[in-house]
Each structure stands twice: as structure tokens, then as C-alpha cells.
Design an enzyme around this catalytic site. Structure first.
Site, short mmCIF file in Angstrom:
data_model
loop_
_atom_site.label_atom_id
_atom_site.label_comp_id
_atom_site.label_asym_id
_atom_site.label_seq_id
_atom_site.Cartn_x
_atom_site.Cartn_y
_atom_site.Cartn_z
CG HIS A 22 -6.07 1.93 0.28
ND1 HIS A 22 -4.91 2.44 -0.26
CD2 HIS A 22 -5.68 0.91 1.10
CE1 HIS A 22 -3.87 1.76 0.20
NE2 HIS A 22 -4.31 0.82 1.03
CB CYS A 55 -0.92 0.00 1.21
SG CYS A 55 -1.61 -1.62 1.57
CB CYS A 75 -12.78 -1.52 6.14
SG CYS A 75 -12.90 -2.72 7.46
CB SER A 76 -9.73 1.98 3.10
OG SER A 76 -8.90 0.84 3.12
CE LYS A 124 -14.56 4.02 6.72
NZ LYS A 124 -15.32 3.88 5.49
#
Lengths: 180, 396
Positions: free
Chosen positions: B338, B84, B208-209, B334
Site C-alpha cells: 500500500h 490513501c 495490516c497492509s 494487504k
């Protein structure tokens, strides 16, 4: 009982596949509209599956240990560093002179979670708990915890590690078991 | 340390489920903007770095696919991966190439098409991104699961609650609702978050994203070129980078990401920022809120709050505009979304526009110190990059 995540996943994929096949029959193309946006999507006509062959040759004693119900780690004969997961080379000493030692399998839980949304290859299991335990020797171990209600677990609680057979695959692995 | 390097052009695609565009088209969306913004042509780009994690998407060589479509051949290229944090790794590589004098103008583009695969497959790929053999093969950890291990430990140690975590989501959705590039452009309430289902206890869906398609691009240049191209170069003042163990079991503490602490320390030292009180130097930050708990850890790992007090910043709303330090005015991972390897580049593009005071009014930070910070974490603290951007040219 409601459908398992695996059943739902397979059903959705099968429906998509049948939809594509019917469209393909009439148009000659595997192009379907996205259900939400209507965007045209090409349905991949090729597929690969990955199943790796991973060398465990040098850590074979770890698996021999599991067969005897033991949890084995390696220890550098030179500097005394304990390795779990076991590794056969000590990068600090640049030596590969290890002894295999049995771990106590006793310790305490240092954190945990319950996996509710599962990866595709774990979708056939009911929700499972993953925890990290710190063993008496000072090393940590990640494993499933034999308790799926997080309210019954507590950071710092005593646990032990047991060698178990993982079903339905039927292979040996290890599990954290609450001991309070 | 080499030559000074500035960001001279940025581009950012709409984030979301982008079934309307393929990987090359989506990359071009941001590359074109970056070229226009910098006022350069493809012929001026001497090298391009493509960050893409992939696996879930069909093209195994995204750098060349993007290069062909965007008219960047025959310039040299490479695809980089730092999970990421791939986008920040791409920016670092682009920076280093210019700083070392090997090129004067380099493009970094982050691209991810996660929705080419069904959700369970994406969950599988991200879950494998840790230590596949020891922690995934037998125990099926997921990405929310890894961060949930940190959430459980943090909540236990410092008394943070699930409501506290939800407040992070509420803030980031508030700003996401004001960012036209964001995946989620609606506000949420703590109650709605609390009512969302568990994904990896104690983390819920709204912690969660999302799974996101998107791209972002930045063009960096040497000082001499930057001065010719723009009146508002945004200088890359420092990049700190660090790593941590692939096995989470090899870590001793689950209330902090060691790699992020180390990356911040390096970046602060290079940029001359007081690590005891960094917020006094910084106007605005983008931090890696892949999960709500991650944003709280970031506050502490970056020194915005003392250990255990990150949650206080959330309760006191100190990271909204007007607070101690505004964080994730883009909506963060978020709400903005992402797209794994695009995120780091997206942060740099966003902060460049923040420093130039070009973003939508309601989410524009007050810029008076001229410094912005990006905190980009790969995996579960496996990689960490902290990047300091500045309107002022760094003094040697």
C-alpha cells in the site's frame, strides 16, 4: 522489564547514525548499504523538526473549562446545534452566535482499541487505550480510556469523562473512565 | 457529463521496500510502461497529474521532480492529495480534464516512497491523518488504531471473530503470491495470522497492509484518440467520490464507512448498476483492504453483501475466483502493498489488465460482463472513491 518502544527506536537511530559517521570518515560520503538489500542509501545531512503553533484563541473557554474540571462545548443560539469539538461558527446557519455549555461527562462506550505500536511522539508511553464515548447529550468524544485490558471493557458500558493532567508533559486533557 | 474517457495505457512498478530506486526512478518505472503500453510519447501527453501523500519522503514537490526525470516538461502538472485515495483522485482529475475537452491525453501517476523514513515516523504521519489537533495530539491514534475502532464495533455487533479477519489476509496473500509485482509473495495461514502480535487490538500485524514504496501510472484519452491507439480501450464508466468528517467522534456508526456508501451510490447510478445487486454486473473488484476489517466493511458498503453479512462472504470464500465476486486478485493492499498515493492508480492499472485478460493465469478473473470496480478509501473513510471500468463504451 523490556525496553520501551522509545528506547528501542532511539537506540536503532543512534546505531545508524554512528555507522554513517564511521563510513563518512573513511569514504567522505554519507552513503551506507541497506541492511537487508545492500542498496546504497544517502543518509540525509539535513534535519527539520516540526512543532506547530496552533490557534485556540476563539475556543479559549474550552480550556478555561478544563482548568475548572469541566468539559465545554458550543451550541448555536440560532439552530441549537451542539458542537464538540467546539467550533465558533455554525456552517448551517452561517452565524457565529454561540453559547458555551457544559457537557454532562456521562455516557457509554461505543468503541475502543488498545494502541500497541505507537507513533514516534507517543513512544514514551506504555500501551494505551483509545475509545469513543457517546455522552448523554448525544455527542461523541474520543479520548484515552483508563483501562488497558480490553477484556475489561465492553461496548455499551457506562463511562464518565474526567479532566486529568497528562504526564509526563503535565498538561490538562480529558479521559474516559469506566463507571461500572 | 462530457466526453467519454478511456484508459489506453497502464504501468505498475514492483511494490515493496524499494531502497534500490529514488522517487523519480520509481515513478519512471511505471510511467515508461504506461507510455509503451499506450504507444505514445511524452510529447503526446498534454497534462500530467501526480499523486503523492509524502511527508515521509524528502521531495516536497514530487510532481516537478517526476516531471523533469520522466521528460514531461513543459507540460502542465499538479500534485494531488486525498490520503490513501490520492491515486483515485488523480485518476478522477485526469478523467475530468479529458471529459471536459481541455486535453485529449493525460497521464496520472501515483508515487510513494514511504521507506525514506523509519517506521515510527511513518506511523506518526499516518496517525496524524485524521484530525491532528483533536484526535492525534492528545490521544496518539495510529492508522491501525482508527480501523481497530471499526473492527471492535463490527465484531461486537455482528459476532465476527479475529479468525474471520485473518481469513481476509489469507485470501489476499494467496493472490499476492501469484502477483510478481506484490510486496508479499507468500501464502500465510490463519494460524500464522492469529499468532502475529497486536498492533492495535483487536488488529494484529497480519491484519495490516505494509509500509510500501511503489508507483503506478495510467494514461487516459478521449474517445477519438483512444480508438486510434488501441483495440481494447478500458472506459471509465463512472467515478463516485465522497467525504466524511475528519474527527471520528463526529460519526454515528462504526460498522460502515459512510463516504464509501455514498461514493458507491453515485458510481452505481452513473454506471447504471443495480445497487441492490451490483455483483451481477461486475466481474472483478479491487477494494481498499488497508486492514482486513476494511475489506469486510467494503463488501457491505458496496452492496456485495447485506449489513452484517460481509463476514459470511469471507467464511464461505465467496471472494475467491469462482465465488460470488472475486476481490483483490492483485493481493490487495494487504499483500500487494500500500504505497499510499499510488494505490488508487495501481487499482486502475490492475483492473485494466484484468479486463484485458492480461494478468497471470492463476489470478485472472473470468471476464464476461466486462465490468470491474475499484473501491479506494482515503484515511479512515475520510475520502472515498468508487470507480467503474468497462470494456464497453458507456451509452449516453
Amino acid at each position: 522489564m523490556s525496553k520501551s518502544q522509545k528506547e528501542m527506536m532511539e537506540e536503532a537511530l543512534k546505531q545508524l547514525h554512528m555507522f554513517v559517521e564511521s563510513i563518512k570518515k573513511s569514504t567522505g560520503l554519507p552513503i551506507v548499504p541497506d541492511q537487508k538489500s545492500g542498496a546504497a542509501l544517502w543518509y540525509d545531512q539535513r534535519q527539520i523538526t516540526n512543532k506547530y503553533l496552533i490557534s485556540v484563541d476563539r475556543i479559549r473557554p474550552f480550556y478555561d473549562g478544563l482548568m475548572d474540571g469541566k468539559l465545554m462545548a458550543t451550541k448555536c443560539k440560532h439552530c441549537g446545534q451542539l458542537y464538540f469539538p467546539p467550533q465558533v461558527d455554525c456552517p448551517k446557519c452561517r452565524k457565529s452566535d454561540m453559547e458555551w455549555v457544559e457537557l454532562s461527562r456521562e455516557g457509554e462506550l461505543i468503541t475502543f482499541t488498545v494502541i500497541n505500536i505507537k507513533p514516534a511522539s507517543f513512544a514514551h508511553y506504555p500501551d494505551y487505550t483509545v475509545g469513543i464515548a457517546r455522552l448523554k447529550e448525544g455527542i461523541n468524544i474520543t479520548a484515552w480510556v483508563r483501562e488497558t485490558d480490553p477484556k475489561k471493557l465492553r461496548i455499551g458500558m457506562k463511562v464518565r469523562v474526567e479532566v486529568v493532567k497528562r504526564e509526563p508533559e503535565g498538561y490538562l486533557t480529558y479521559e474516559i473512565v469506566p463507571a461500572e | 457529463m462530457g466526453r467519454q474517457v478511456a484508459i489506453v495505457g497502464v504501468g505498475h512498478s514492483k511494490f515493496g521496500t524499494r531502497h534500490d530506486a529514488n522517487i523519480a526512478e520509481l515513478a519512471w518505472e511505471s510511467i515508461r510502461q504506461a507510455l509503451d503500453d499506450a504507444g505514445v510519447g511524452q510529447e503526446d501527453i498534454e497534462y500530467f497529474v501526480v499523486s503523492n501523500a509524502g511527508g515521509w519522503s524528502s521531495e516536497p514537490l514530487p510532481a516537478v521532480v517526476v516531471g523533469e526525470y520522466a521528460g514531461l516538461n513543459p507540460k502542465g502538472t499538479v500534485r494531488v492529495e486525498a490520503a490513501c485515495a490520492s491515486g483515485s483522485a488523480a485518476l478522477k482529475l485526469a478523467h475530468d480534464i479529458v471529459a471536459s475537452g481541455q486535453a485529449d491525453i493525460v497521464l496520472a501517476v501515483g508515487i510513494e516512497k514511504m521507506n525514506e523514513s523509519p517506521t515510527p515516523t511513518v506511523v506518526e504521519y499516518i496517525g496524524r491523518a485524521g484530525n491532528f489537533f483533536w484526535e492525534f495530539q492528545n490521544f496518539g491514534l495510529t492508522f491501525p488504531g482508527y480501523y481497530a475502532l471499526y473492527a471492535t464495533a463490527y465484531m461486537h455487533k455482528y459476532g465476527a471473530t479475529e479468525e474471520d479477519l485473518c481469513r481476509v489476509a489469507v485470501k489476499n496473500h494467496y493472490y499476492g503470491a501469484r502477483n510478481p509485482k506484490a510486496q508479499f509473495q507468500r501464502e500465510i495461514t490463519v494460524e500464522a495470522c492469529m499468532n502475529s502480535r497486536y498492533v492495535a487490538w483487536p488488529l494484529k500485524l497480519f491484519d495490516c497492509s505494509p509500509i510500501t514504496d511503489g508507483s503506478a501510472a495510467v494514461i487516459v484519452a478521449s474517445e477519438e484518440i483512444a480508438r486510434k491507439l488501441t483495440d481494447t480501450p478500458v472506459w471509465i464508466r463512472a467515478i463516485g467520490a465522497a467525504s466524511d468528517t475528519s474527527n471520528l467522534s463526529k460519526r454515528t456508526d462504526f460498522t460502515s464507512l459512510r463516504a464509501a456508501v455514498e461514493a458507491a451510490r453515485m458510481a452505481y447510478r452513473k454506471a447504471g448498476i443495480d445497487p441492490e445487486n451490483p455483483v451481477k454486473h461486475i466481474d472483478v473488484a479491487e477494494v481498499h483492504d488497508c486492514f482486513t476489517i476494511a475489506e469486510i466493511l467494503a463488501y457491505e458498503d458496496l452492496g456485495f453483501a447485506k449489513r452484517g453479512e460481509g463476514v459470511k462472504l469471507v467464511r464461505e470464500e465467496q471472494t475467491y475466483i469462482g465465488g460470488l465476486i472475486p476481490v483483490n486478485l492483485s493481493g490487495g493492499l494487504k499483500a500487494k502493498g500500500h504505497p499510499i498515493a499510488a494505490t488508487g492508480v495501481s487499482m486502475a492499472a490492475e483492473l485494466t489488465r484484468q479486463l484485458r485478460q492480461e494478468v497471470e493465469k492463476e489470478r485472472q478473473a473470468t471476464i464476461n460482463k466486462g465490468i470491474a470496480l475499484a473501491h479506494n478509501v482515503g484515511g479512515t473513510g475520510h475520502y472515498a472513491y468508487v470507480t467503474i471500468l468497462s470494456l464497453e463504451k458507456p451509452s449516453k
